[in-house]
Design an enzyme around this catalytic site. Sequence first.
Site, short mmCIF file in Angstrom:
data_model
loop_
_atom_site.label_atom_id
_atom_site.label_comp_id
_atom_site.label_asym_id
_atom_site.label_seq_id
_atom_site.Cartn_x
_atom_site.Cartn_y
_atom_site.Cartn_z
CE1 TYR A 220 -1.18 3.38 4.32
CE2 TYR A 220 -2.06 2.74 6.46
CZ TYR A 220 -0.99 2.88 5.59
OH TYR A 220 0.26 2.51 6.01
CD GLN B 115 -2.76 1.53 0.41
OE1 GLN B 115 -3.26 0.59 -0.21
NE2 GLN B 115 -3.10 2.78 0.19
CD GLU B 116 2.72 3.65 3.80
OE1 GLU B 116 3.02 4.61 3.09
OE2 GLU B 116 2.02 3.76 4.82
CB SER B 117 6.63 1.76 -1.51
OG SER B 117 6.88 0.40 -1.19
#
Length: 480
Positions: free
Chosen positions: A437, A310-312
């Site tokens: 998120y 999800q972040e990168s």
Amino acid sequence: MRQLMIKIVVALSYFSMGLLTAGCESGDALDRIKAEGELVIVTRNSPTTYYEDKNSPTGFEYALAKRLADELEVELVMKPEFSLGAIFRKLRRNEVDLAAAGLTLTGKRAEKYPHSQPYYALTPQVVYVAGTFRPRKLADLAGMSIAVLAGSSHADTLRNLQQTEQDQLQWRELEEADSMELLALVASKEVDLAIIDSNEFKVQQGLYPRLRVAFELGTEQHLAWFFPPDGNNKRLIQTIDTVFANLEKTGEMERLQELHFGHAAGVSRMGSHTFSRNVSRKLPKYRDLIQQVAQEYQLDWELLAAIAYQESHWNPQATSPTGVRGMMMLTLPTARELGVENRLDATQSLRGGARYLKNIKRRLPNDIAEPDLTWMGLAAYNIGMGHLEDARVITERHGGDPHLWADIMKYLPLLQKKKYYESVRHGFARGTEPVTYVQNIRHYYSVLQWEDISQNKPRPPVNTADLVPNTLRKGKFSAL
Ligand code: GLU
């Protein structure tokens, strides 16, 4: 009479290059700020001006104000107000040093308030809902319902237009509101149109994907900082103009504008198709590492992998315009706090992220049970502990259970509404983002768990040798 006298004194001192400043009752604003060690600024709590991020205060106005405070070597005190009227009232009462609140420089305001040089150019936009009637010019606005902020430059523009060009204009002025409320009114079709600054629309559009620009109302306008009419602020204004000019010269102003207005809001969401393609293409490279770090921090590796995705998207070199970096997209202060020296090092980044999540979970009330504790920890990871706490307070006020993620996620988006964020400690937050998120991570997490289960499912034994347990086949028992 006294009022007039003060005005004359101010006007004189304003134009006398400081000659009369020593005699003025209020003293020189710049000297006073330095002596008191405090710069007090009135602002608006909104995504384009000033709000709390994951770790700290942020927003374009805040960034500029912080630079000024640093330059003057004083503390910065930001005082948010919830209406334009209240901001100008604070100036008139001389209660603050200046107003930095996304305020347009209009002729009317310039007559009343000293101001800085402009620092940002924008165009007012008429916003409508896609699929409804789209006005394309001023004449089309006749008979349509329009919403603007009370006391705003746009209310002024409409009044002028009504008197000069288009007497059939009708509009509603929202008191005590921010531009996000205007967009909400248009989105829910309570009004046909809203007029809002282009930078504000750009930043908030992601929250209202059905809204579009119908046309631009008038030409370019500029934002400026405003000062108390009865303050001795000539030198302060000169200093600020120099700070702005330097930021302009070094390219820092443009960088800040890009940082705060250049990207649309919203968490990027990749389709499940892309996700499963990445699971087979990218994940194998990092699987062992993620498993190792997850074990060190006693986390499910699939959870850590889902967060990193999800972040990168499992890219250790990832960099965002907001300055977060690496596999776990850590901010610089967070990385420092966690002892991460190189954010682009996948191992360090994963360790930092895992530790950060563990710390946050430990700080949450201990009567929250799993898995809700993890979901709330993730929400706090995304939006900050303070805002999560505020959402829990709002949840409780509405009869929801602040121990349940399912309830919290219903109330988090309310932190975008003035009526709610005004009543809690940390103010405005992009409340829909942590919901997207967390829900994305939960989705990736469950897909990875499912994959893992299906891959490691024990196969039916083919012959009796398969019945020998794995541990007995190799290593120290191999002699058996
Ligand atoms: N810039 C506007 C003003 O100074 C406020 C923001 C808006 O209404 O979009 O009045």
